[in-house]
Design a protein around this motif. Structure first.
Motif, PDB file in Angstrom:
ATOM      1  N   THR A   1       0.851  -0.766  -0.154  1.00  0.00           N
ATOM      2  CA  THR A   1       0.046  -0.030  -0.219  1.00  0.00           C
ATOM      3  C   THR A   1       1.284   0.954  -0.132  1.00  0.00           C
ATOM      4  O   THR A   1       1.754   1.200   0.504  1.00  0.00           O
ATOM      5  CB  THR A   1      -0.972  -0.227   1.233  1.00  0.00           C
ATOM      6  N   LEU A   2      -0.114   1.925  -0.843  1.00  0.00           N
ATOM      7  CA  LEU A   2       0.954   3.795  -0.618  1.00  0.00           C
ATOM      8  C   LEU A   2      -0.122   4.423  -0.095  1.00  0.00           C
ATOM      9  O   LEU A   2      -1.245   4.537   0.062  1.00  0.00           O
ATOM     10  CB  LEU A   2       1.247   4.185  -2.003  1.00  0.00           C
ATOM     11  N   LEU A   3       0.385   5.318   1.176  1.00  0.00           N
ATOM     12  CA  LEU A   3      -0.501   5.999   2.135  1.00  0.00           C
ATOM     13  C   LEU A   3      -0.173   7.256   1.950  1.00  0.00           C
ATOM     14  O   LEU A   3       0.990   7.634   1.796  1.00  0.00           O
ATOM     15  CB  LEU A   3       0.153   5.903   3.110  1.00  0.00           C
ATOM     16  N   TYR A   4      -0.952   8.107   1.485  1.00  0.00           N
ATOM     17  CA  TYR A   4      -1.555   9.292   0.913  1.00  0.00           C
ATOM     18  C   TYR A   4      -1.863  10.742   2.061  1.00  0.00           C
ATOM     19  O   TYR A   4      -2.933  10.512   2.718  1.00  0.00           O
ATOM     20  CB  TYR A   4      -2.350   9.565  -0.797  1.00  0.00           C
ATOM     21  N   THR A   5      -1.380  11.657   3.016  1.00  0.00           N
ATOM     22  CA  THR A   5      -1.736  12.449   3.381  1.00  0.00           C
ATOM     23  C   THR A   5      -1.808  13.892   3.493  1.00  0.00           C
ATOM     24  O   THR A   5      -0.630  14.224   3.943  1.00  0.00           O
ATOM     25  CB  THR A   5      -0.806  11.994   4.679  1.00  0.00           C
ATOM     26  N   SER A   6      -2.118  14.140   1.945  1.00  0.00           N
ATOM     27  CA  SER A   6      -1.796  15.196   1.600  1.00  0.00           C
ATOM     28  C   SER A   6      -3.284  16.229   1.060  1.00  0.00           C
ATOM     29  O   SER A   6      -3.559  15.124   0.907  1.00  0.00           O
ATOM     30  CB  SER A   6      -0.528  15.608   0.606  1.00  0.00           C
ATOM     31  N   ASP A   7      -3.133  17.159   0.238  1.00  0.00           N
ATOM     32  CA  ASP A   7      -4.017  17.852  -0.319  1.00  0.00           C
ATOM     33  C   ASP A   7      -5.343  16.423  -0.492  1.00  0.00           C
ATOM     34  O   ASP A   7      -4.530  16.006  -1.778  1.00  0.00           O
ATOM     35  CB  ASP A   7      -4.139  18.690  -1.330  1.00  0.00           C
ATOM     36  N   PRO A   8      -6.648  16.941  -0.419  1.00  0.00           N
ATOM     37  CA  PRO A   8      -7.292  15.621  -0.741  1.00  0.00           C
ATOM     38  C   PRO A   8      -7.373  15.799  -2.306  1.00  0.00           C
ATOM     39  O   PRO A   8      -8.003  14.674  -3.010  1.00  0.00           O
ATOM     40  CB  PRO A   8      -8.638  16.105  -0.317  1.00  0.00           C
ATOM     41  N   GLU A   9      -8.241  17.198  -2.858  1.00  0.00           N
ATOM     42  CA  GLU A   9      -8.054  17.290  -4.535  1.00  0.00           C
ATOM     43  C   GLU A   9      -6.569  16.718  -5.044  1.00  0.00           C
ATOM     44  O   GLU A   9      -6.692  15.743  -6.353  1.00  0.00           O
ATOM     45  CB  GLU A   9      -7.832  18.671  -4.814  1.00  0.00           C
TER      46      GLU A   9
ATOM     47  N   ALA B   1      -4.120   4.524  -0.309  1.00  0.00           N
ATOM     48  CA  ALA B   1      -5.224   4.948   0.469  1.00  0.00           C
ATOM     49  C   ALA B   1      -4.404   5.946   1.063  1.00  0.00           C
ATOM     50  O   ALA B   1      -3.422   6.429   1.237  1.00  0.00           O
ATOM     51  CB  ALA B   1      -4.658   3.284   1.853  1.00  0.00           C
ATOM     52  N   ASP B   2      -5.504   6.850   2.085  1.00  0.00           N
ATOM     53  CA  ASP B   2      -5.173   7.600   2.910  1.00  0.00           C
ATOM     54  C   ASP B   2      -5.386   7.418   4.923  1.00  0.00           C
ATOM     55  O   ASP B   2      -6.848   6.766   4.429  1.00  0.00           O
ATOM     56  CB  ASP B   2      -5.985   8.862   2.471  1.00  0.00           C
ATOM     57  N   PRO B   3      -4.946   8.266   5.409  1.00  0.00           N
ATOM     58  CA  PRO B   3      -5.432   7.182   6.858  1.00  0.00           C
ATOM     59  C   PRO B   3      -6.704   7.942   7.479  1.00  0.00           C
ATOM     60  O   PRO B   3      -7.111   6.787   8.231  1.00  0.00           O
ATOM     61  CB  PRO B   3      -4.574   8.468   7.667  1.00  0.00           C
ATOM     62  N   SER B   4      -7.849   8.143   6.843  1.00  0.00           N
ATOM     63  CA  SER B   4      -8.963   8.190   7.452  1.00  0.00           C
ATOM     64  C   SER B   4      -9.750   7.052   6.509  1.00  0.00           C
ATOM     65  O   SER B   4     -10.877   7.166   6.738  1.00  0.00           O
ATOM     66  CB  SER B   4     -10.007   9.736   6.191  1.00  0.00           C
ATOM     67  N   GLU B   5      -9.294   5.611   5.920  1.00  0.00           N
ATOM     68  CA  GLU B   5     -10.121   5.065   5.376  1.00  0.00           C
ATOM     69  C   GLU B   5      -9.549   3.995   5.856  1.00  0.00           C
ATOM     70  O   GLU B   5      -8.362   4.149   6.236  1.00  0.00           O
ATOM     71  CB  GLU B   5     -10.134   5.254   3.695  1.00  0.00           C
TER      72      GLU B   5
END
Ligand code: NDP
Ligand code: OXD
Length: 308
Positions: free
Chosen positions: A2-10, A29-33
């Protein structure tokens, strides 16, 4: 994986689509899911918290969302984690545009004309040919070299300064502490495109800036921490420097009561010289993941001991 992405939602929305279409084997994935932290091998972030990093036991690569990596706290990053800065065409194109805009503005006396306009004063200044305006770039990396290449057709005499020696067609190159004074002496316009490291913090100070020729101007697109603010103000007020275009400050945002805002010879922009472009950056990231899987060198890998 998995690549976890934590930046601008757009940007995240665009990256998710591109990963789904072009790298479906890499979970996004982003941390909220819901996601399994033990499956996260790649983290793409601007400034991840120490807690987040500590929660990812199998993290292999930290990808910066931007070109800079000075925002990372390397002391909180396990030594085996590789760090990669962003090298993508959108960042380069934005920086080239901004540096060209600022160089031409200074070369064509825009700051003087802005002051004159404030006084309703019609006051032409004799035109200096580009061939007599020397432009120097501190930092001959991806961005510094792209900026020099874009400035070459105007005819400015060009020079550059870096840590190690470089050879660039049409550019007089200097390196290291030994080459700094000679470099500065030949810059009517100085562009800072250095990374912020222990060695470069405060590098734009009275000692260095006063080595520029009288009347020189500064463009800082590196980081606010490169500049000793009071030294710039003094050198402008003493008339040694004629102007400054500052895209980066310390802190950001620049506080409303900061003297830079109202200074007639300073142009401030809010850290917008360039921005990571979502689509090209996603593809650069996928290409780097593929290189990593194939055991090949990564594009933009940072030497952690060097800080850039
Ligand atoms: P690179 O890592 O590709 O290049 C860095 C350059 O700086 C290299 O030439 C390196 O020398 C030189 N350098 C590093 N340390 C020193 C030192 N102590 N003395 C002399 N030279 C040194 O970086 P990029 O070109 O990709 O980016 C540069 C910086 O631009 C980023 O780190 C970031 O701070 C800033 N930036 C700002 C943006 C904005 O919007 N304002 C947007 C994007 C980036 P050598 O070649 O010998 O290794
Ligand atoms: C970057 C920046 O480092 O935008 O990419 O400053």
């Amino acid at each position: 994986m998995t690549l976890l992405y934590t930046s601008d939602p757009e940007r995240g929305r665009i990256w998710r689509e591109i990963f789904a279409a072009e790298a479906p084997d890499v979970g996004f994935a982003d941390p909220s899911e819901p996601h399994d932290p033990a499956a996260v091998r790649y983290l793409a972030a601007w400034s991840p918290s120490a807690e987040l990093i500590a929660s990812l036991p199998r993290l292999e690569i930290l990808f910066s969302i931007g070109a800079g990596i000075d925002q990372f706290d390397m002391t909180r990053l396990p030594p085996h984690v590789r760090v990669v800065r962003m090298i993508e065409p959108g960042i380069t194109a934005g920086m080239v545009e901004y540096a060209a805009m600022a160089t031409l503005a200074l070369h064509r006396n825009l700051i003087d004309y802005r002051v004159a306009q404030g006084e309703a004063r019609w006051s032409p200044i004799k035109l200096v040919p580009a061939g007599e305006r020397r432009v120097g770039v501190m930092g001959l990396g991806n961005l510094g070299q792209a900026v020099l290449k874009a400035l070459a057709p105007f005819g400015f005499p060009l020079s550059g300064w870096s840590r190690s020696a470089h050879q660039i067609d049409g550019v007089t190159c200097h390196a290291g502490a030994a080459g700094m004074a000679a470099f500065l002496a030949e810059c009517d316009i100085l562009i800072c495109l250095l990374p912020l490291t222990d060695a470069t913090r405060g590098i734009l100070c009275r000692d260095s800036l006063s080595r520029l020729p009288k009347g020189a101007a500064l463009i800082n697109v590196g980081r606010g921490g490169h500049l000793v603010e009071q030294d710039l103000l003094s050198l402008l007020d003493e008339g040694h420097l004629s102007g400054a275009v500052l895209d980066v400050t310390d802190p950001e945002p620049l506080p409303g009561d900061h003297p830079f805002w109202a200074h007639p010879r300073i142009i401030i922009t809010p850290h917008v010289a360039s921005m990571t472009r979502a689509d090209s950056a996603a593809r650069v990231l996928i290409a780097n993941i593929r290189r990593h899987e194939a055991g090949e060198p990564l594009d933009g890998e940072v030497a952690r001991n060097r800080g850039y």
